[in-house]
Design a protein around this motif. Structure first.
Motif, short mmCIF file in Angstrom:
data_model
loop_
_atom_site.label_atom_id
_atom_site.label_comp_id
_atom_site.label_asym_id
_atom_site.label_seq_id
_atom_site.Cartn_x
_atom_site.Cartn_y
_atom_site.Cartn_z
N GLN A 21 0.68 -1.46 -0.05
CA GLN A 21 -0.01 -0.01 -0.05
C GLN A 21 0.87 1.37 -0.08
O GLN A 21 0.53 2.13 -0.69
CB GLN A 21 -0.78 0.01 1.36
CG GLN A 21 -1.91 -1.18 0.98
CD GLN A 21 -2.89 -1.26 2.38
OE1 GLN A 21 -2.24 -0.94 3.43
NE2 GLN A 21 -4.14 -1.84 2.18
N GLN A 22 2.17 1.25 0.64
CA GLN A 22 2.88 2.37 0.61
C GLN A 22 3.56 2.58 -0.64
O GLN A 22 3.45 3.95 -1.22
CB GLN A 22 3.98 2.31 1.63
CG GLN A 22 3.59 1.96 3.10
CD GLN A 22 2.41 2.96 3.46
OE1 GLN A 22 2.58 4.21 3.28
NE2 GLN A 22 1.14 2.53 3.62
N ILE A 23 3.75 1.79 -1.58
CA ILE A 23 4.21 1.83 -3.20
C ILE A 23 2.97 2.37 -3.68
O ILE A 23 3.31 3.17 -4.37
CB ILE A 23 4.50 0.29 -3.49
CG1 ILE A 23 5.77 -0.28 -2.84
CG2 ILE A 23 4.88 0.39 -5.19
CD1 ILE A 23 6.08 -1.47 -3.59
N ALA A 24 1.83 1.85 -3.48
CA ALA A 24 0.77 2.60 -4.33
C ALA A 24 0.55 3.74 -3.72
O ALA A 24 0.11 4.88 -4.50
CB ALA A 24 -0.85 1.94 -3.90
N ASN A 25 0.65 4.19 -2.58
CA ASN A 25 0.64 5.79 -1.99
C ASN A 25 1.69 6.66 -2.88
O ASN A 25 1.41 7.73 -3.19
CB ASN A 25 1.19 6.00 -0.43
CG ASN A 25 -0.23 5.23 0.27
OD1 ASN A 25 -1.13 5.18 -0.03
ND2 ASN A 25 0.16 4.91 1.54
N LEU A 26 2.84 6.12 -2.86
CA LEU A 26 3.84 6.78 -3.67
C LEU A 26 3.42 7.09 -5.17
O LEU A 26 3.75 8.22 -5.65
CB LEU A 26 5.30 6.12 -3.60
CG LEU A 26 6.53 6.67 -4.16
CD1 LEU A 26 6.65 8.03 -3.50
CD2 LEU A 26 7.81 5.69 -3.85
N LEU A 27 2.86 6.17 -5.90
CA LEU A 27 2.66 6.44 -7.17
C LEU A 27 1.44 7.33 -7.11
O LEU A 27 1.15 8.04 -8.18
CB LEU A 27 2.38 5.06 -7.84
CG LEU A 27 3.42 4.03 -8.04
CD1 LEU A 27 2.82 2.67 -8.49
CD2 LEU A 27 4.36 4.62 -9.25
N LEU A 28 0.32 7.09 -6.46
CA LEU A 28 -0.60 8.10 -6.23
C LEU A 28 -0.29 9.51 -6.14
O LEU A 28 -1.00 10.38 -6.65
CB LEU A 28 -1.71 7.55 -5.37
CG LEU A 28 -2.40 6.42 -5.75
CD1 LEU A 28 -3.05 6.01 -4.21
CD2 LEU A 28 -3.38 6.61 -6.57
N MET A 29 0.84 9.96 -5.51
CA MET A 29 1.15 11.22 -5.13
C MET A 29 1.25 11.86 -6.34
O MET A 29 1.14 13.31 -6.16
CB MET A 29 2.42 11.22 -4.22
CG MET A 29 2.12 10.90 -2.68
SD MET A 29 3.48 10.93 -1.68
CE MET A 29 2.96 11.02 0.03
N ARG A 30 1.80 11.46 -7.56
CA ARG A 30 2.07 12.09 -8.62
C ARG A 30 1.09 11.54 -9.83
O ARG A 30 1.87 11.63 -11.00
CB ARG A 30 3.58 11.90 -9.05
CG ARG A 30 4.56 12.88 -8.10
CD ARG A 30 6.00 12.85 -8.51
NE ARG A 30 6.26 13.11 -9.81
CZ ARG A 30 6.34 14.27 -10.38
NH1 ARG A 30 5.97 15.40 -9.64
NH2 ARG A 30 6.40 14.37 -11.75
N GLY A 31 0.32 10.97 -9.53
CA GLY A 31 -0.80 10.43 -10.33
C GLY A 31 -0.24 9.43 -11.42
O GLY A 31 -0.61 9.43 -12.65
#
Length: 755
Positions: free
Chosen positions: A385-395
Motif C-alpha cells: 500500500q505504501q508503494i501505491a501511495n507513492l505512485l498516487l502522489m504524482r498521478g
C-alpha cells in the motif's frame, strides 16, 4: 575476495546475467534431462501464439514475438517436464516411502515423470499402481465420508490452467466448501489484499508496452535474473534509452546490475554488457516500509519547498483531488516520522532516500516493480500500500508509462484467482455460478493456506485434494505441517512429478499423474488447448504438442471432472460434456465472469486479450469509486538488538520448491545449498570467519543446523538462506495479519557456531 577460494563450491561470479553462461546452462539442461536425441522444437514453441505458455514465470509475451521467447529458467522448466525419465510401477516396487524420504528434493523430482495412478499401501510402505476408476471411487468415498464439506481442503497450484481451475472451484463449491488454500496465499496475497483496498484491484496496472514509455523504473525486492529472466530484456531496452532504473534490494543481484542477452548474436560477440541499475540501494531485510516512508517524506518536503518558491509543487494535486481520498491522514503519519528512525529501520541514509525521491519527482511517468521481497513480511500488505501511495502522489496511474507492477511467479497464479480460486468469493460471482449450474454455493469464507494447515494440524480438516504443487514443503513450519499431513484421512496429489508431499501419507493417499503444459491433450471432440493469464492481465491460449509422457495420462480438467462425478454423481452438471470440449468450459467461465465476454472468440486472436484493469483507465472499483491513500500504522520489522534478520531466497537452479540443480551461478555457488549469506562486517563483529559452519537459531526448537557462512554483498544486519530448507525457522503463526502471507523474508535469528 581471495578467501572465497578456500570454501569448496564458493567463488566469485564476475560475468553478467544471461550471456554465455545462460546458453551453457540451457545446453546442460537439455542434455541432462532430454538426452542426445532431445526434441528441442518444444523450446521454439514456448510463448509463441500457436505454442504453449512457459510453465515458469508469468512475465508477459511481447505482441511481436521472435523465434526465441524463452529464457534459461524457462528452458529448464520445459526440459524438466519433457524429460524421458520415468517413475513407473517398477520404480515404486523398488523404493519404499521410507527409502525415498532420505532422498533430496532435487533427486526426487529428477527421477522423472509419473506414469500411473498410485495408492500408498501402509502394509508394505510402498506405492502400488491403481486403476483410474478405482482411484476415483476411493476419492469419492473418502470425501463423502467426511462429517461436513469444510473438513476438506482444495489446494490449487498456480500452474493449473483457467479451465482446470474453474472446474476445480465448481467441484469444491458444489461439494459445499470455499476452502481454497492456494499458492497465491504464500506469495502475493499481500498484493491481492493491499491493492484491492488501495486502488480497487489486487493486480498490477501496467502493460509490457508501458515499459517503452516509462521515464523511470523502480525495482524493489525482486531478482529478475533468477525469478523472471525475460524481464531483463525489457529492463535492458529501457536502460539503453537512458531510463534510470532505481533498485532497492538487500542483496546485490547480478540480474539487476548487468545483462547480456543470449538471444542477440551481435551483443554476445562483444565484451560489453548492458548496465541495468543506475542506482542500487541495499535496503536492510525488512526495512522496505521505513524506506518508502523516507522517500515520501523527502517528496513532501521537496513539494513544500517548490510551493514556497512559487512553483506548482511536485504532487499531482488535480489528480489527487479528483481521484483519491486520504492524503491528509497519510501526510500526518509521514510528518511525524523521524529521519534517524527511518535511517535505522531501512539501513539507508537520508541522502539515499532523498536521491530516490528526486529521481521519482523528476520523472514524468514512473513504474514501480516489486516481488516477494515486498510481500513476504509480517507487514507485507502495508508495504504494497505504501508503494501505491507513492505512485498516487504524482498521478502515476492511468497514463502510458506509469503504474504498479507486481511480479507474479507461476504462469497462471493470477488467472486461477480470476476464475474463482479464492477462499473469499464475492456474492455476485457466487450468484452467477449458482444460476449457471443449478447449485447452492456456500457463503461461509473458506481457508487460506495458513488456515488450512492449522485446521489439518488440529484435526478440523481431514482431507486434502492438491491440484499440483508441493504444499507440505512450500509452507513454513514443517515441524507442524509434516505431522498434519500424516493425520489426514485422505490425501490426493495431482502431479507430473513425485515430490516430498507424497511421502507424508494419510490413511488413504492417492497420487494421480497428469499431462504437462507441453503435452498434447486429446478429448472426445479432438485436441484441446487451455488458457492462462499473465501478470499484466493478458489472457492467451496455450497449446501443448508433445507426445504425453505415458499412455493413459489424463489432463487436469479431466481428472477434476472425474473426481467430481465420483463424489457428487451427475448432480445436474454435465462434467463429461464440459471436458469433451474445453470451449464449453470457456463458455461457462464467460457466464460466471462477465469480464470474459466473447471468451472463445477473443482468445483465438494471436496474443489473446486483456482483462479489464480499472486503475489503468483511472477507474477505481472501490466502494466509493476513489483510490485510497492508506496509512501503515506501526508496521515494520522490529529486530531485537542481538538478532539479524533472515530472508529466505531461491537459487538460480530453482523454481519455487522445484530444485533443478545445486548451483546458484550468479551468487557464485556450485554444487551445494547449505549456505548462509552474511555481511562481512556482521561476521567480523560476531567472530565468524568466511567458511565457518554455523547454526541459525530462530527459537530453541527452530534451528537450521550446519550452514556454511560466507561473505556476501548483503545489507548489514541481514542474512539469507535457501528456501525451502530454512522454512523450519518460521512458525506457521509468523504471517501478515491482513493477508495471511507467511513472513519468509523477515525472520529474526541468532547465529552461533555449529553444534
Amino acid at each position: 575476495m581471495d578467501e572465497d577460494a578456500l570454501v569448496p563450491g564458493v567463488a566469485p561470479y564476475d560475468g553478467p546475467a544471461g550471456g554465455w553462461g545462460a546458453l551453457r546452462a540451457v545446453a546442460v539442461a537439455i542434455k541432462d534431462q532430454m538426452g542426445a536425441s532431445a526434441d528441442t522444437r518444444a523450446l521454439l514453441r514456448m510463448n509463441q501464439p500457436d505454442g504453449f505458455d512457459c510453465p515458469g514465470c508469468a512475465w508477459p509475451d511481447p505482441r511481436h514475438t521472435s523465434s526465441f521467447e524463452f529464457c534459461e529458467n524457462g528452458a529448464k522448466a520445459v526440459t524438466w517436464e519433457a524429460t524421458p525419465k520415468r517413475v513407473d510401477p517398477d520404480f515404486f516396487a523398488t523404493h519404499s516411502v521410507s527409502d525415498l524420504w532420505q532422498w533430496t528434493d532435487h533427486r526426487l523430482e529428477d527421477a522423472g515423470r509419473l506414469t500411473h495412478p498410485l495408492r500408498y499401501d501402509p502394509a508394505t510402505d510402498h506405492y502400488v499402481p491403481i486403476g483410474w476408476d478405482e482411484a476415483m471411487a476411493r476419492i469419492g468415498k473418502g470425501l463423502n465420508a467426511l462429517d461436513h464439506a469444510d473438513q476438506a481442503e482444495f489446494y490449487c497450484s498456480g500452474r493449473a490452467s483457467n479451465e482446470a481451475a474453474f472446474l476445480y472451484q465448481l467441484f469444491a463449491r458444489a461439494f459445499g466448501t470455499n476452502n481454497f488454500p492456494d499458492c497465491s496465499n504464500m506469495c502475493h496475497e499481500a498484493t491481492s489484499v493491499g491493492l484491492a483496498k488501495s486502488i480497487g484491484l489486487g493486480k498490477g496496472s501496467v502493460t509490457l508496452e508501458d515499459f517503452d514509455q516509462a521515464d523511470a523504473i523502480f525495482c524493489i525486492g525482486h531478482n529478475p535474473g533468477t525469478n523472471h529472466p525475460r524481464m531483463l530484456s525489457t529492463l535492458a531496452a529501457a536502460a539503453r534509452r537512458g531510463v534510470p532504473i532505481i533498485v532497492a534490494n538487500p542483496l546485490r543481484e547480478r540480474g539487476l546490475e548487468r545483462f547480456k542477452s543470449p538471444q542477440h548474436p551481435t551483443e554476445m560477440l562483444t565484451p560489453k554488457a548492458t548496465r541495468l541499475a543506475s542506482a542500487y540501494h541495499q535496503v536492510k531485510v525488512g526495512g522496505d516500509l521505513p524506506m518508502l516512508r523516507g522517500i515520501m517524506k523527502a517528496l513532501l518536503a521537496a513539494d513544500a519547498q517548490d510551493l514556497a518558491a512559487g512553483g506548482p509543487g511536485l504532487l499531482d494535486r488535480a489528480f489527487i483531488a479528483e481521484h483519491t481520498v486520504g492524503i491528509e491522514a497519510l501526510r500526518a503519519e509521514i510528518d511525524v516520522q523521524d529521519w534517524e528512525a527511518l535511517e535505522q529501520g531501512s539501513g539507508l541514509s537520508r541522502a539515499a532516500m532523498e536521491s530516490m525521491a528526486q529521481v521519482y519527482a523528476t520523472a514524468r511517468n514512473v513504474i514501480i516493480c516489486y516481488g516477494m521481497g515486498i510481500t513476504q513480511h509480517r507487514h507485507g500488505t502495508q508495504n504494497v500500500q505504501q508503494i501505491a501511495n507513492l505512485l498516487l502522489m504524482r498521478g502515476n496511474f492511468g497514463r502510458p508509462g506509469a503504474g504498479i507492477c507486481p511480479l507474479r511467479g507461476h504462469s497462471n497464479v493470477q488467472g486461477d484467482r480470476t476464475v474463482g480460486i479464492t477462499e473469499l468469493p464475492k456474492e455476485d460471482m457466487l450468484a452467477r455460478l449458482d444460476a449457471r449450474f443449478g447449485i447452492a454455493s456456500p457463503r461461509k469464507p473458506g481457508h487460506s493456506a495458513v488456515e488450512a494447515l492449522a485446521a489439518m494440524a488440529s484435526g478440523d480438516a481431514r482431507a486434502l485434494i492438491a491440484l499440483g504443487g508441493n504444499l507440505a514443503v512450500a509452507m513454513p513450519d514443517p515441524q507442524l505441517c509434516f505431522p498434519a499431513f500424516r493425520k489426514l484421512d485422505l490425501a490426493v496429489h495431482i502431479l507430473t512429478k513425485f515430490n516430498r508431499s507424497c511421502l507424508l501419507p494419510a490413511r488413504e493417499t492417492i497420487v494421480l499423474p497428469c499431462l504437462g503444459r507441453t503435452e498434447l491433450d486429446v478429448q472426445a471432440s479432438g485436441p484441446q488447448w487451455v488458457t492462462v493469464e499473465d501478470s499484466m492481465s493478458m489472457v492467451h491460449a496455450s497449446r501443448g504438442r508433445l507426445k504425453p509422457a505415458a499412455e493413459g495420462l489424463k489432463s487436469e480438467p479431466a481428472i477434476v471432472a472425474a473426481m467430481a462425478r465420483a463424489t457428487l454423481g451427475d448432480g445436474g452438471i454435465d462434467w463429461e460434456g464440459l471436458v469433451a470440449d474445453y470451449d464449453r468450459i470457456r463458455d461457462a467461465i464467460e457466464a460466471v465472469f462477465p469480464d470474459f465476454r466473447d471468451f472463445n472468440d477473443r482468445v483465438r486472436v494471436p496474443g489473446g486479450f486483456r482483462l479489464t484493469v480499472g486503475p489503468a483507465q483511472r477507474q477505481w472499483p472501490t466502494p466509493d469509486g476513489k483510490a485510497h491513500f492508506l496509512t501503515a500504522g506501526d508496521g515494520g520489522a522490529h529486530v531485537p538488538e542481538d538478532r539479524l534478520m533472515l530472508a529466505t531466497i531461491r537459487s538460480h537452479d530453482q523454481y519455487n520448491t522445484t530444485i533443478y540443480g545445486l548451483n546458484d551461478r550468479y551468487r557464485g555457488i556450485t554444487g551445494r545449498r547449505d549456505i548462509l549469506f552474511m555481511n562481512a562486517a556482521d561476521m567480523a563483529r560476531l567472530g565468524i570467519a568466511h567458511g565457518d559452519r554455523v547454526d541459525v537459531v530462530a527459537a530453541p526448537d527452530r534451528v537450521l543446523a550446519g550452514q556454511t557462512a560466507i561473505h556476501h554483498d548483503i545489507a548489514p544486519g541481514s542474512v539469507a538462506a535457501y528456501y525451502p530448507e530454512a522454512n523450519g525457522l518460521l512458525p506457521l503463526d509468523g504471517h501478515d495479519r491482513q493477508s495471511g502471507t507467511p513472513a519468509y523474508k523477515t525472520i529474526p535469528v541468532l547465529i552461533r557456531p555449529a553444534a
